[in-house]
Design a protein around this motif. Structure first.
Motif, PDB file in Angstrom:
ATOM      1  N   MET A  54      -0.936  -9.597 -11.199  1.00  0.00           N
ATOM      2  CA  MET A  54       0.041  -8.625 -10.724  1.00  0.00           C
ATOM      3  C   MET A  54      -0.591  -7.242 -10.603  1.00  0.00           C
ATOM      4  SD  MET A  54       3.063  -7.972  -9.655  1.00  0.00           S
ATOM      5  CE  MET A  54       3.935  -9.490 -10.101  1.00  0.00           C
ATOM      6  N   ILE A  55      -1.387  -6.860 -11.597  1.00  0.00           N
ATOM      7  CA  ILE A  55      -2.058  -5.558 -11.564  1.00  0.00           C
ATOM      8  C   ILE A  55      -3.018  -5.478 -10.387  1.00  0.00           C
ATOM      9  CG2 ILE A  55      -3.699  -4.079 -12.785  1.00  0.00           C
ATOM     10  CD1 ILE A  55      -2.451  -5.073 -15.404  1.00  0.00           C
ATOM     11  N   GLY A  56      -3.773  -6.562 -10.170  1.00  0.00           N
ATOM     12  CA  GLY A  56      -4.704  -6.597  -9.039  1.00  0.00           C
ATOM     13  C   GLY A  56      -3.978  -6.503  -7.703  1.00  0.00           C
ATOM     14  N   LYS A  57      -2.844  -7.166  -7.603  1.00  0.00           N
ATOM     15  CA  LYS A  57      -2.058  -7.123  -6.374  1.00  0.00           C
ATOM     16  C   LYS A  57      -1.526  -5.724  -6.117  1.00  0.00           C
ATOM     17  CE  LYS A  57       1.930  -9.263  -4.114  1.00  0.00           C
ATOM     18  NZ  LYS A  57       3.035 -10.241  -4.264  1.00  0.00           N
ATOM     19  N   GLN A  58      -1.032  -5.070  -7.165  1.00  0.00           N
ATOM     20  CA  GLN A  58      -0.517  -3.715  -7.022  1.00  0.00           C
ATOM     21  C   GLN A  58      -1.621  -2.737  -6.627  1.00  0.00           C
ATOM     22  OE1 GLN A  58       1.302  -3.019 -10.821  1.00  0.00           O
ATOM     23  NE2 GLN A  58       3.220  -4.055 -10.270  1.00  0.00           N
ATOM     24  N   ALA A  59      -2.806  -2.911  -7.235  1.00  0.00           N
ATOM     25  CA  ALA A  59      -3.940  -2.042  -6.900  1.00  0.00           C
ATOM     26  C   ALA A  59      -4.344  -2.228  -5.444  1.00  0.00           C
ATOM     27  CB  ALA A  59      -5.116  -2.332  -7.824  1.00  0.00           C
ATOM     28  N   LEU A  60      -4.358  -3.478  -4.973  1.00  0.00           N
ATOM     29  CA  LEU A  60      -4.708  -3.759  -3.590  1.00  0.00           C
ATOM     30  C   LEU A  60      -3.688  -3.151  -2.629  1.00  0.00           C
ATOM     31  CD1 LEU A  60      -6.510  -5.173  -1.546  1.00  0.00           C
ATOM     32  CD2 LEU A  60      -5.142  -7.249  -1.867  1.00  0.00           C
ATOM     33  N   GLU A  61      -2.416  -3.272  -2.975  1.00  0.00           N
ATOM     34  CA  GLU A  61      -1.364  -2.697  -2.136  1.00  0.00           C
ATOM     35  C   GLU A  61      -1.494  -1.180  -2.069  1.00  0.00           C
ATOM     36  OE1 GLU A  61       2.223  -4.085  -3.874  1.00  0.00           O
ATOM     37  OE2 GLU A  61       2.135  -6.060  -2.913  1.00  0.00           O
ATOM     38  N   LYS A  62      -1.837  -0.566  -3.203  1.00  0.00           N
ATOM     39  CA  LYS A  62      -2.008   0.885  -3.241  1.00  0.00           C
ATOM     40  C   LYS A  62      -3.182   1.310  -2.365  1.00  0.00           C
ATOM     41  CE  LYS A  62      -2.614   4.759  -6.436  1.00  0.00           C
ATOM     42  NZ  LYS A  62      -2.772   5.153  -7.869  1.00  0.00           N
ATOM     43  N   LYS A  63      -4.306   0.606  -2.462  1.00  0.00           N
ATOM     44  CA  LYS A  63      -5.471   0.929  -1.643  1.00  0.00           C
ATOM     45  C   LYS A  63      -5.166   0.731  -0.157  1.00  0.00           C
ATOM     46  CE  LYS A  63      -8.995  -0.162  -5.117  1.00  0.00           C
ATOM     47  NZ  LYS A  63     -10.129  -1.048  -5.476  1.00  0.00           N
ATOM     48  N   THR A  64      -4.468  -0.341   0.161  1.00  0.00           N
ATOM     49  CA  THR A  64      -4.103  -0.611   1.553  1.00  0.00           C
ATOM     50  C   THR A  64      -3.225   0.495   2.105  1.00  0.00           C
ATOM     51  OG1 THR A  64      -4.224  -2.998   1.158  1.00  0.00           O
ATOM     52  CG2 THR A  64      -3.025  -2.260   3.107  1.00  0.00           C
ATOM     53  N   LYS A  65      -2.299   0.974   1.281  1.00  0.00           N
ATOM     54  CA  LYS A  65      -1.407   2.062   1.703  1.00  0.00           C
ATOM     55  C   LYS A  65      -2.196   3.338   1.961  1.00  0.00           C
ATOM     56  CE  LYS A  65       2.817   4.463   0.345  1.00  0.00           C
ATOM     57  NZ  LYS A  65       3.874   4.584  -0.706  1.00  0.00           N
ATOM     58  N   VAL A  66      -3.173   3.621   1.092  1.00  0.00           N
ATOM     59  CA  VAL A  66      -4.003   4.814   1.275  1.00  0.00           C
ATOM     60  C   VAL A  66      -4.806   4.706   2.568  1.00  0.00           C
ATOM     61  CG1 VAL A  66      -5.950   6.128   0.358  1.00  0.00           C
ATOM     62  CG2 VAL A  66      -4.152   5.352  -1.177  1.00  0.00           C
ATOM     63  N   VAL A  67      -5.411   3.536   2.799  1.00  0.00           N
ATOM     64  CA  VAL A  67      -6.218   3.340   4.006  1.00  0.00           C
ATOM     65  C   VAL A  67      -5.364   3.503   5.256  1.00  0.00           C
ATOM     66  CG1 VAL A  67      -7.542   1.647   5.336  1.00  0.00           C
ATOM     67  CG2 VAL A  67      -7.920   1.879   2.883  1.00  0.00           C
ATOM     68  N   GLU A  68      -4.174   2.946   5.248  1.00  0.00           N
ATOM     69  CA  GLU A  68      -3.294   3.067   6.414  1.00  0.00           C
ATOM     70  C   GLU A  68      -2.911   4.523   6.653  1.00  0.00           C
ATOM     71  OE1 GLU A  68      -2.578   0.716   8.572  1.00  0.00           O
ATOM     72  OE2 GLU A  68      -3.908  -0.567   7.398  1.00  0.00           O
ATOM     73  N   GLY A  69      -2.680   5.267   5.566  1.00  0.00           N
ATOM     74  CA  GLY A  69      -2.372   6.689   5.705  1.00  0.00           C
ATOM     75  C   GLY A  69      -3.538   7.470   6.287  1.00  0.00           C
ATOM     76  N   VAL A  70      -4.752   7.156   5.835  1.00  0.00           N
ATOM     77  CA  VAL A  70      -5.952   7.827   6.353  1.00  0.00           C
ATOM     78  C   VAL A  70      -6.141   7.477   7.829  1.00  0.00           C
ATOM     79  CG1 VAL A  70      -8.463   7.962   6.188  1.00  0.00           C
ATOM     80  CG2 VAL A  70      -7.085   7.936   4.113  1.00  0.00           C
ATOM     81  N   LYS A  71      -5.863   6.248   8.207  1.00  0.00           N
ATOM     82  CA  LYS A  71      -5.997   5.838   9.602  1.00  0.00           C
ATOM     83  C   LYS A  71      -5.037   6.625  10.496  1.00  0.00           C
ATOM     84  CE  LYS A  71      -7.631   1.075   8.995  1.00  0.00           C
ATOM     85  NZ  LYS A  71      -7.305  -0.358   9.233  1.00  0.00           N
ATOM     86  N   GLU A  72      -3.829   6.840  10.018  1.00  0.00           N
ATOM     87  CA  GLU A  72      -2.858   7.617  10.796  1.00  0.00           C
ATOM     88  C   GLU A  72      -3.371   9.029  11.038  1.00  0.00           C
ATOM     89  OE1 GLU A  72       0.907   7.538   8.894  1.00  0.00           O
ATOM     90  OE2 GLU A  72       1.174   5.368   9.092  1.00  0.00           O
ATOM     91  N   VAL A  73      -3.999   9.613  10.023  1.00  0.00           N
ATOM     92  CA  VAL A  73      -4.541  10.965  10.162  1.00  0.00           C
ATOM     93  C   VAL A  73      -5.743  10.960  11.099  1.00  0.00           C
ATOM     94  CG1 VAL A  73      -5.601  12.884   8.929  1.00  0.00           C
ATOM     95  CG2 VAL A  73      -3.700  11.663   7.895  1.00  0.00           C
TER      96      VAL A  73
END
Length: 230
Positions: free
Chosen positions: A37-56
């Motif tokens: 669960m912790i690994g999944k949450q960490a992956l989701e957080k990283k994915t969210k950051v990457v998507e935000g950076v891509k938008e910028v």
């Protein structure tokens, strides 16, 4: 007596040992599920950051970085308030920057790896705000009087830039500025052309008059010579 005790101990062991083993198995499964669960949450957080950076990145033409060491939270918050609209300053992990640029050829450069060390603040600026973004950071750097806050490097149009390169790019005219300069030249061109034509016409006219005068003078001299001839 010892035989009875051993038999009793064996009976107790037969009853409790499976229960202990089952308890350990349940605990192991619970820990594994928690880690998953912790690994999944960490992956989701990283994915969210990457998507935000891509938008910028999609809205930016220049990205450059500075080291984050020595910067205080209150200083950064105050500085962010001075950034022009559209300019983003964000602390992004190097691995996530590498993932994000894969979708943007204009931010893919061979030298990018050389700055993906330590902790960095990344600036993302659209074309119209490249110059003010760089100027604002340079003003902030001078104001803090701290060492180690120089621009480390950046990427523009698929080319890796060092600090001097980033500064040089910031001084380039934008498309809007170039269009304005072109419009000014086109507006002034007819007037300059008219002046040139007028000047050329006046010069030709003066030369024609001079030539005509010369011709008349030559004819007059010739006529006078003929009259004086015996």
């Amino acid at each position: 007596m010892q035989v009875c005790f051993l038999l009793l101990a064996a009976a107790v062991a037969e009853g409790f040992l499976p229960a202990v083993l089952r308890s350990q198995q349940v605990g192991n499964h619970a820990r594994a599920a928690a880690l998953q669960m912790i690994g999944k949450q960490a992956l989701e957080k990283k994915t969210k950051v990457v998507e935000g950076v891509k938008e910028v990145m999609a809205e930016s033409q220049l990205m450059f970085c500075v080291r984050s060491e020595g910067l205080q939270v209150n200083e950064l918050n105050a500085f962010r308030q001075t950034l022009p609209e559209g300019v983003v300053m964000q602390c992004v992990k190097n691995t996530l920057i590498k993932r994000a640029v894969q979708d943007f050829p204009h931010f893919q450069a061979d030298g990018l790896e050389s700055v993906l060390h330590y902790s960095n603040f990344w600036f993302f600026a659209p074309e119209e705000q490249i110059r003010p973004a760089v100027e604002k950071w340079e003003e902030f750097q001078k104001g803090t009087k701290k060492d180690g806050l120089d621009i480390v490097g950046g990427v523009f149009d698929g080319q890796f830039l060092d600090a001097k390169g980033v500064e040089a790019v910031s001084k380039l005219p934008t498309k809007q500025e170039l269009m304005g300069q072109t419009a000014t030249l086109l507006t002034a061109l007819p007037a300059k052309l008219a002046r040139s034509v007028k000047a050329a016409g006046a010069e030709r006219l003066a030369r024609g008059v001079q030539e005509a005068r010369g011709a008349k003078m030559a004819r007059a001299v010739k006529l006078a010579s003929e009259k004086l001839s015996p």
